[in-house]
Design a protein around this motif. Structure first.
Motif, mmCIF file in Angstrom:
data_model
loop_
_atom_site.group_PDB
_atom_site.id
_atom_site.type_symbol
_atom_site.label_atom_id
_atom_site.label_comp_id
_atom_site.label_asym_id
_atom_site.label_seq_id
_atom_site.Cartn_x
_atom_site.Cartn_y
_atom_site.Cartn_z
ATOM 1 N N ASN A 62 0.827 -1.200 0.000
ATOM 2 C CA ASN A 62 0.000 0.000 0.000
ATOM 3 C C ASN A 62 0.864 1.254 0.000
ATOM 4 O O ASN A 62 1.990 1.250 0.504
ATOM 5 C CB ASN A 62 -0.914 0.017 1.232
ATOM 6 N N LEU A 64 0.562 5.353 1.102
ATOM 7 C CA LEU A 64 -0.126 6.492 1.714
ATOM 8 C C LEU A 64 0.794 7.696 1.541
ATOM 9 O O LEU A 64 1.857 7.766 2.161
ATOM 10 C CB LEU A 64 -0.393 6.230 3.203
ATOM 11 N N LYS A 69 -3.840 9.963 -4.264
ATOM 12 C CA LYS A 69 -4.473 8.802 -3.653
ATOM 13 C C LYS A 69 -4.121 7.563 -4.472
ATOM 14 O O LYS A 69 -4.080 7.603 -5.697
ATOM 15 C CB LYS A 69 -5.991 8.974 -3.625
ATOM 16 N N GLU A 72 -6.066 0.945 -2.714
ATOM 17 C CA GLU A 72 -5.692 0.117 -1.560
ATOM 18 C C GLU A 72 -5.573 -1.346 -1.976
ATOM 19 O O GLU A 72 -6.368 -1.855 -2.773
ATOM 20 C CB GLU A 72 -6.731 0.269 -0.454
ATOM 21 N N THR A 78 2.473 -0.788 4.421
ATOM 22 C CA THR A 78 2.097 0.514 3.870
ATOM 23 C C THR A 78 3.315 1.422 3.865
ATOM 24 O O THR A 78 3.990 1.583 4.890
ATOM 25 C CB THR A 78 0.986 1.181 4.698
ATOM 26 N N ILE A 80 4.610 5.171 3.727
ATOM 27 C CA ILE A 80 4.055 6.465 4.150
ATOM 28 C C ILE A 80 5.032 7.539 3.681
ATOM 29 O O ILE A 80 6.168 7.607 4.160
ATOM 30 C CB ILE A 80 3.853 6.494 5.673
ATOM 31 N N TRP A 210 2.301 11.175 7.082
ATOM 32 C CA TRP A 210 3.518 11.322 6.269
ATOM 33 C C TRP A 210 4.468 12.360 6.845
ATOM 34 O O TRP A 210 5.649 12.360 6.541
ATOM 35 C CB TRP A 210 3.163 11.667 4.825
ATOM 36 N N ASP A 237 -2.189 7.374 13.047
ATOM 37 C CA ASP A 237 -3.382 8.159 12.731
ATOM 38 C C ASP A 237 -3.599 9.310 13.710
ATOM 39 O O ASP A 237 -4.573 10.058 13.576
ATOM 40 C CB ASP A 237 -4.627 7.260 12.710
#
Length: 260
Positions: A62, A64, A69, A72, A78, A80, A210, A237
């Motif tokens: 993934n 991010l 965008k 997914e 992921t 970042i 990020w 998050d």
């Protein structure tokens, strides 16, 4: 793990080469909708470069990232990415900006790199292996109180409550006899400087993943502490970030959570 770190480092450096070219030759500048936040063609080009490097080796992972965008996948990994942290500085000819690349497994950052091309400084870490700049191990400041400490902060682009709270916090730190407070305008560099002992602490409202994912790991691997506003575990998050050398962390939190 070494491969993850190697790709993070390579991607951050390659993005920095794009920064250097545009910083010397000029960029096209735009504004993100409804904010004071600038964006340039260097942001988009460096993000595309980072993503291409990651996907060449890890096509199912993934992504991010700040500018685009990405679809997914079902991968537990992921990446970042902040392709150009400090865009407002960059667009104004101020040489304080960087790339930031991190990779997380189920939300836990395993490796990260921050590259400041103007100083040719590559900060990096992998979980459990320490933190480094240009291959030299780094550690946090030895400061044991605010009087021995220079702190850093940042201002969100909103001109409302968060801006006023940040300004009040700066005043509170000066009333507590902090040695100094700096605002560089690039959170990833601020965190790298906490990790390397240049700053003893940092706080900022409303950061995006990020902005701090790579810096979080680098601070921790350099012996520092990084939490949310109440001292809680900092997940990717959360948007309020407090980082320090660990020794003055509780003192910083106390001031940030004190009444006016």
């Amino acid at each position: 793990m070494n491969n993850l770190l190697g790709i993070a480092k390579k991607a951050a450096v390659e993005a920095g080469k794009i920064h250097a070219e545009y910083f010397e030759n000029g960029v096209q500048i735009g504004e993100k909708s409804g904010s004071y936040d600038l964006v340039t063609n260097a942001d988009f080009e460096s993000e595309a470069k980072i993503v291409s490097i990651v996907r060449e080796v890890f096509p199912s992972h993934n992504i991010l990232a700040e500018e685009e965008k990405y679809e997914e996948t079902d991968s537990e990994y992921t990446w970042i990415i902040d392709p150009l942290d400090g865009t407002n500085n960059f667009a104004s000819g101020i040489p304080v900006f960087c790339s930031s690349v991190a990779v997380a497994l189920n939300g836990e950052v395993l490796a990260g790199a921050i590259y400041d091309v103007t100083r040719n400084e590559l900060f990096f870490a992998e979980k459990g292996q320490g933190a480094f700049v240009n291959g030299k191990r780094i550690c946090v400041s030895p400061a044991s109180n605010l009087e021995q400490s220079i702190l850093a902060t940042g201002f969100f682009y909103d001109r409302g409550k968060d801006m006023r709270n940040t300004l009040r916090n700066i005043e509170k730190f000066f009333m507590a006899n902090v040695r100094g407070v700096r605002r560089f305008g690039a959170a990833a560099i601020d965190l790298a400087y906490v990790a390397s002992g240049r700053f003893s602490g940092f706080w900022e409202f409303r950061l995006q993943p990020w902005d701090f994912a790579a810096g979080k790991l680098i601070v921790e691997e350099a012996g520092g502490r990084i939490t949310g506003l109440k001292g809680e575990n900092l997940t990717i998050d959360r948007h309020y970030v407090v980082a320090s050398n660990g020794r003055i962390h509780d003192e910083i939190l106390e001031i940030l959570n004190s009444g006016d």
